[in-house]
Enzyme design. Structure first.
Site, PDB file in Angstrom:
ATOM      1  N   LYS A 172     -13.123   7.794  23.998  1.00  0.00           N
ATOM      2  CA  LYS A 172     -13.487   7.737  25.426  1.00  0.00           C
ATOM      3  C   LYS A 172     -14.500   6.583  25.557  1.00  0.00           C
ATOM      4  O   LYS A 172     -15.686   6.741  25.285  1.00  0.00           O
ATOM      5  CB  LYS A 172     -14.123   9.070  25.845  1.00  0.00           C
ATOM      6  CG  LYS A 172     -14.062   9.382  27.324  1.00  0.00           C
ATOM      7  CD  LYS A 172     -14.678   8.366  28.250  1.00  0.00           C
ATOM      8  CE  LYS A 172     -16.175   8.469  28.342  1.00  0.00           C
ATOM      9  NZ  LYS A 172     -16.774   7.373  29.177  1.00  0.00           N
ATOM     10  N   GLU A 175     -16.834   3.566  30.937  1.00  0.00           N
ATOM     11  CA  GLU A 175     -16.054   3.246  32.142  1.00  0.00           C
ATOM     12  C   GLU A 175     -16.478   1.904  32.737  1.00  0.00           C
ATOM     13  O   GLU A 175     -15.854   1.392  33.657  1.00  0.00           O
ATOM     14  CB  GLU A 175     -16.180   4.371  33.183  1.00  0.00           C
ATOM     15  CG  GLU A 175     -17.578   4.637  33.731  1.00  0.00           C
ATOM     16  CD  GLU A 175     -18.442   5.524  32.833  1.00  0.00           C
ATOM     17  OE1 GLU A 175     -18.311   5.463  31.596  1.00  0.00           O
ATOM     18  OE2 GLU A 175     -19.275   6.275  33.392  1.00  0.00           O
ATOM     19  N   SER A 225     -27.196   6.496  25.465  1.00  0.00           N
ATOM     20  CA  SER A 225     -28.619   6.696  25.745  1.00  0.00           C
ATOM     21  C   SER A 225     -29.091   8.046  25.187  1.00  0.00           C
ATOM     22  O   SER A 225     -28.292   8.974  25.009  1.00  0.00           O
ATOM     23  CB  SER A 225     -28.838   6.645  27.261  1.00  0.00           C
ATOM     24  OG  SER A 225     -28.071   7.652  27.865  1.00  0.00           O
ATOM     25  N   CYS A 280     -28.763  -2.121  21.027  1.00  0.00           N
ATOM     26  CA  CYS A 280     -29.622  -1.021  20.549  1.00  0.00           C
ATOM     27  C   CYS A 280     -30.538  -1.503  19.435  1.00  0.00           C
ATOM     28  O   CYS A 280     -31.503  -0.845  19.094  1.00  0.00           O
ATOM     29  CB  CYS A 280     -28.775   0.126  20.047  1.00  0.00           C
ATOM     30  SG  CYS A 280     -27.719  -0.388  18.713  1.00  0.00           S
ATOM     31  N   GLU A 381     -37.351   2.855  26.847  1.00  0.00           N
ATOM     32  CA  GLU A 381     -36.345   1.825  26.585  1.00  0.00           C
ATOM     33  C   GLU A 381     -35.979   1.159  27.913  1.00  0.00           C
ATOM     34  O   GLU A 381     -35.599   1.840  28.865  1.00  0.00           O
ATOM     35  CB  GLU A 381     -35.087   2.470  25.974  1.00  0.00           C
ATOM     36  CG  GLU A 381     -34.013   1.446  25.653  1.00  0.00           C
ATOM     37  CD  GLU A 381     -32.718   2.051  25.132  1.00  0.00           C
ATOM     38  OE1 GLU A 381     -32.258   3.065  25.691  1.00  0.00           O
ATOM     39  OE2 GLU A 381     -32.160   1.495  24.178  1.00  0.00           O
TER      40      GLU A 381
HETATM   41  P1  NAD Z   1     -24.804   6.089  28.449  1.00  0.00           P
HETATM   42  O1  NAD Z   1     -25.504   7.154  27.682  1.00  0.00           O
HETATM   43  O2  NAD Z   1     -25.036   5.995  29.900  1.00  0.00           O
HETATM   44  O3  NAD Z   1     -23.210   6.229  28.272  1.00  0.00           O
HETATM   45  C1  NAD Z   1     -22.629   6.327  27.013  1.00  0.00           C
HETATM   46  C2  NAD Z   1     -21.313   7.074  27.133  1.00  0.00           C
HETATM   47  O4  NAD Z   1     -21.564   8.401  27.571  1.00  0.00           O
HETATM   48  C3  NAD Z   1     -20.331   6.472  28.124  1.00  0.00           C
HETATM   49  O5  NAD Z   1     -19.036   6.556  27.590  1.00  0.00           O
HETATM   50  C4  NAD Z   1     -20.485   7.348  29.353  1.00  0.00           C
HETATM   51  O6  NAD Z   1     -19.298   7.455  30.109  1.00  0.00           O
HETATM   52  C5  NAD Z   1     -20.847   8.691  28.772  1.00  0.00           C
HETATM   53  N1  NAD Z   1     -21.743   9.472  29.618  1.00  0.00           N
HETATM   54  C6  NAD Z   1     -22.676   8.993  30.487  1.00  0.00           C
HETATM   55  N2  NAD Z   1     -23.338   9.999  31.062  1.00  0.00           N
HETATM   56  C7  NAD Z   1     -22.839  11.135  30.541  1.00  0.00           C
HETATM   57  C8  NAD Z   1     -23.132  12.521  30.748  1.00  0.00           C
HETATM   58  N3  NAD Z   1     -24.089  12.920  31.597  1.00  0.00           N
HETATM   59  N4  NAD Z   1     -22.427  13.428  30.056  1.00  0.00           N
HETATM   60  C9  NAD Z   1     -21.474  13.039  29.191  1.00  0.00           C
HETATM   61  N5  NAD Z   1     -21.151  11.751  28.963  1.00  0.00           N
HETATM   62  C10 NAD Z   1     -21.825  10.804  29.624  1.00  0.00           C
HETATM   63  O7  NAD Z   1     -25.151   4.704  27.715  1.00  0.00           O
HETATM   64  P2  NAD Z   1     -24.794   3.234  28.164  1.00  0.00           P
HETATM   65  O8  NAD Z   1     -25.614   2.862  29.345  1.00  0.00           O
HETATM   66  O9  NAD Z   1     -23.331   3.059  28.228  1.00  0.00           O
HETATM   67  O10 NAD Z   1     -25.302   2.415  26.883  1.00  0.00           O
HETATM   68  C11 NAD Z   1     -26.632   1.999  26.691  1.00  0.00           C
HETATM   69  C12 NAD Z   1     -27.383   2.960  25.798  1.00  0.00           C
HETATM   70  O11 NAD Z   1     -26.711   3.092  24.551  1.00  0.00           O
HETATM   71  C13 NAD Z   1     -28.769   2.449  25.455  1.00  0.00           C
HETATM   72  O12 NAD Z   1     -29.672   3.525  25.531  1.00  0.00           O
HETATM   73  C14 NAD Z   1     -28.633   1.964  24.019  1.00  0.00           C
HETATM   74  O13 NAD Z   1     -29.824   1.976  23.262  1.00  0.00           O
HETATM   75  C15 NAD Z   1     -27.649   2.944  23.481  1.00  0.00           C
HETATM   76  N6  NAD Z   1     -26.990   2.448  22.283  1.00  0.00           N
HETATM   77  C16 NAD Z   1     -27.379   2.970  21.089  1.00  0.00           C
HETATM   78  C17 NAD Z   1     -26.822   2.507  19.919  1.00  0.00           C
HETATM   79  C18 NAD Z   1     -27.232   3.065  18.599  1.00  0.00           C
HETATM   80  O14 NAD Z   1     -26.609   2.747  17.630  1.00  0.00           O
HETATM   81  N7  NAD Z   1     -28.243   3.910  18.525  1.00  0.00           N
HETATM   82  C19 NAD Z   1     -25.831   1.510  19.968  1.00  0.00           C
HETATM   83  C20 NAD Z   1     -25.448   1.005  21.211  1.00  0.00           C
HETATM   84  C21 NAD Z   1     -26.039   1.481  22.373  1.00  0.00           C
END
Ligand code: NAD
Length: 495
Positions: A172, A175, A225, A280, A381
């Site tokens: 997944k 989006e 996140s 990240c 962050e």
């Molecule tokens: P996000 O958490 O908003 O979304 C990540 C995924 O979760 C997406 O596929 C999204 O559709 C889904 N999602 C969003 N809200 C959700 C919910 N309430 N319930 C279930 N699923 C949900 O993150 P983002 O904005 O796409 O990415 C940025 C974040 O990712 C930053 O915090 C970054 O640090 C982190 N990140 C971490 C790493 C790592 O290795 N630790 C690597 C890349 C990115």
């Protein structure tokens, strides 16, 4: 406008009528629409994943490995195309997108070695005429939920290893940039992967909850996140799934007074502003130790001013836009808050304008000096091109800062003192550590993962941790020949 669908059982399909816009962040306008999966779409994907996994797990590891080897060559063939797909929907420069594909490809290369990685352990004569061995078998259907910032690399931390181990995988993707996942799936089919072993379902929280609630899905790998990572970890555990859940970060780079200053400054500039800070492992805090602070800040400031911000389609761009209008506004609010809380704003990225791309979500490099531990720009962050410099009197204070921070993803130290470097790598409470390198991302044959609020679960991504995560251990104890009869035993055998 093009509608981005699921990739299920070897073809693009969707029954959903719920469409949302996908944006080109450089132009600030929609470039496609994505169909958010409904329950029917999810059930179709799940059925396909379950039936294909049964057959796939019977394939020899060597046959699986050969398909992965072919997949690697197809990704190499289409790297330029994949990079363009990423850059259009994410905004990062083409070279950066290509680099991220290569880092994902390295996991495919690692997974090609699956016959070796799945070799078990064997002990002869654990008792008289009794042998014992341990093997690792697939889990079944596995799933991954991934963030917007690495639409190729992060999914590729997961699915090549999971599939090599004999599982089927449902991805997944975010989006916000969903097209790359379709191309990755299409290439896997071209490489000879049977239909249904790798399915892609598009969507938002609704379909993530379907994954979490399905008893047929045995594991979930998440990257995103921290608040969502915590949610995934808790819900997956509640539903008795195996889970690895990676969250956000606040990565510090320590500059000691004896550091090679130019090397440190180059490291900081690339790591803080590359990919608009949306990594990240981006460096968002430079920790200046002792008397080096003034020189360090001056040099960072000067270099940050010459950085070329622009769309990915311009060859000389070094940094693109951030992902969305909302995210840009959130970063701008952080900058405002930093000023209010008393940090010294040396470079303000909010003022940037890119000719011809006035609606794009561009922010210039932003630099704060004299940041303090209690400020929100330090504690939280930001995930944008905002660098905070925090000044400390000595090395111990730098270590204290990092160890007390809620996040524990990556950190780095620049020094010419081996004792200090060794002390740092031993005592710092962070998952990925660098010495005189700015972004210490582990290679595919090691494992990627942070500590504290940056990772929930017992396993990091890829490397041998990945193989363990995507397999379950079976240990057999066996006696031959069968004609030895010694009567029942009622005490624990002691050999
Ligand atoms: P996000 O958490 O908003 O979304 C990540 C995924 O979760 C997406 O596929 C999204 O559709 C889904 N999602 C969003 N809200 C959700 C919910 N309430 N319930 C279930 N699923 C949900 O993150 P983002 O904005 O796409 O990415 C940025 C974040 O990712 C930053 O915090 C970054 O640090 C982190 N990140 C971490 C790493 C790592 O290795 N630790 C690597 C890349 C990115």
């Amino acid at each position: 406008m093009k509608v981005i669908k699921n990739y299920v059982h070897g073809k693009e399909q969707s029954t959903s009528k719920k469409l949302i816009d996908v944006y080109d962040p450089s132009k600030g306008e929609p470039c496609a629409r994505v169909a958010l999966s409904n329950n029917q779409d999810f059930e179709i994907a799940l059925k396909s994943s379950i039936s294909s996994q049964l057959e796939w797990s019977k394939q020899t590891p060597l046959k699986r490995s050969r398909i992965l080897a072919k997949y690697k060559s197809l990704i190499e063939r289409d790297t330029d195309k994949l990079a363009e797909i990423i850059s259009i929907e994410h905004g990062k420069t083409l070279e950066d997108a290509k680099g991220s594909i290569t880092r994902g490809l390295e996991v495919v290369e690692f997974a090609v070695g699956i016959p070796h990685l799945l070799k078990g352990e064997f002990s002869q004569n654990v008792g008289s005429n009794i042998d014992s061995w341990s093997i690792r078998q697939p889990l079944g259907v596995c799933a991954g939920v991934t963030p917007f910032n690495f639409p190729a690399m992060v999914p590729m931390w997961m699915f090549p290893i999971s599939i090599a181990c004999g599982n089927s995988f449902i991805l997944k993707p975010s989006e916000k940039d969903p097209s790359c996942s379709l191309k990755l799936a299409e290439l896997f089919s071209e490489a000879g992967l049977p239909d249904g072993v790798f399915n892609v379902v598009q969507g938002d929280k609704e379909v993530v909850d379907m994954i979490l609630n399905s008893s047929q899905i045995k594991s979930i790998s998440f990257v995103g996140s921290t608040p969502v990572a915590k949610y995934i970890y808790k819900e997956a555990a509640k539903n008795l799934k195996r889970v690895q859940s990676l969250g956000g970060a606040k990565n510090h780079l320590v500059v000691m007074p004896d550091a090679n200053l130019d090397q440190a400054v180059d490291g900081i500039i690339g790591a803080a502003y590359g990919s608009a800070g949306e990594r990240c492992m981006a460096v968002s805090v430079a920790v200046a130790v002792g008397e080096i602070a003034d020189k360090l800040v001056n040099k960072i400031h000067t270099k940050s001013q010459s950085l070329k911000v622009g769309p990915w389609s311009h060859n000389d761009s070094e940094m693109g836009p951030v992902i969305s209008k909302e995210h840009k506004e959130k970063i701008e609010q952080y900058i405002e808050q930093g000023v209010k809380e008393g940090a010294l704003l040396l470079e303000d990225g909010r003022k940037i304008k890119i000719q011809g791309y006035e609606n794009g979500y561009f922010l210039g490099p932003t630099l704060f000096d004299k940041v303090k531990e209690n400020m929100s720009i330090y504690k939280e962050e930001i995930f944008g091109p905002v660098l905070s410099v925090i000044r400390v009197k000595d090395y111990d204070s730098a270590v204290g800062l990092i160890n007390d921070h809620q996040y524990g993803n990556g950190t780095s130290i620049y020094t010419s003192n081996g004792d200090i470097a060794r002390h740092f790598t031993t005592n710092i409470k962070i998952g990925m550590v660098g010495v005189n390198v700015p972004i210490p991302v582990p290679m595919a044959f090691h494992s990627f993962g942070g500590w504290k609020e940056s990772l929930f679960g017992d396993y990091a991504m890829h490397g041998e941790e990945g193989v363990r995560f995507y397999t379950q251990l079976k240990t057999t104890t066996s006696r031959w020949p069968e004609n030895i009869i010694s009567g029942p035993e009622f005490k624990m055998p002691t050999n």
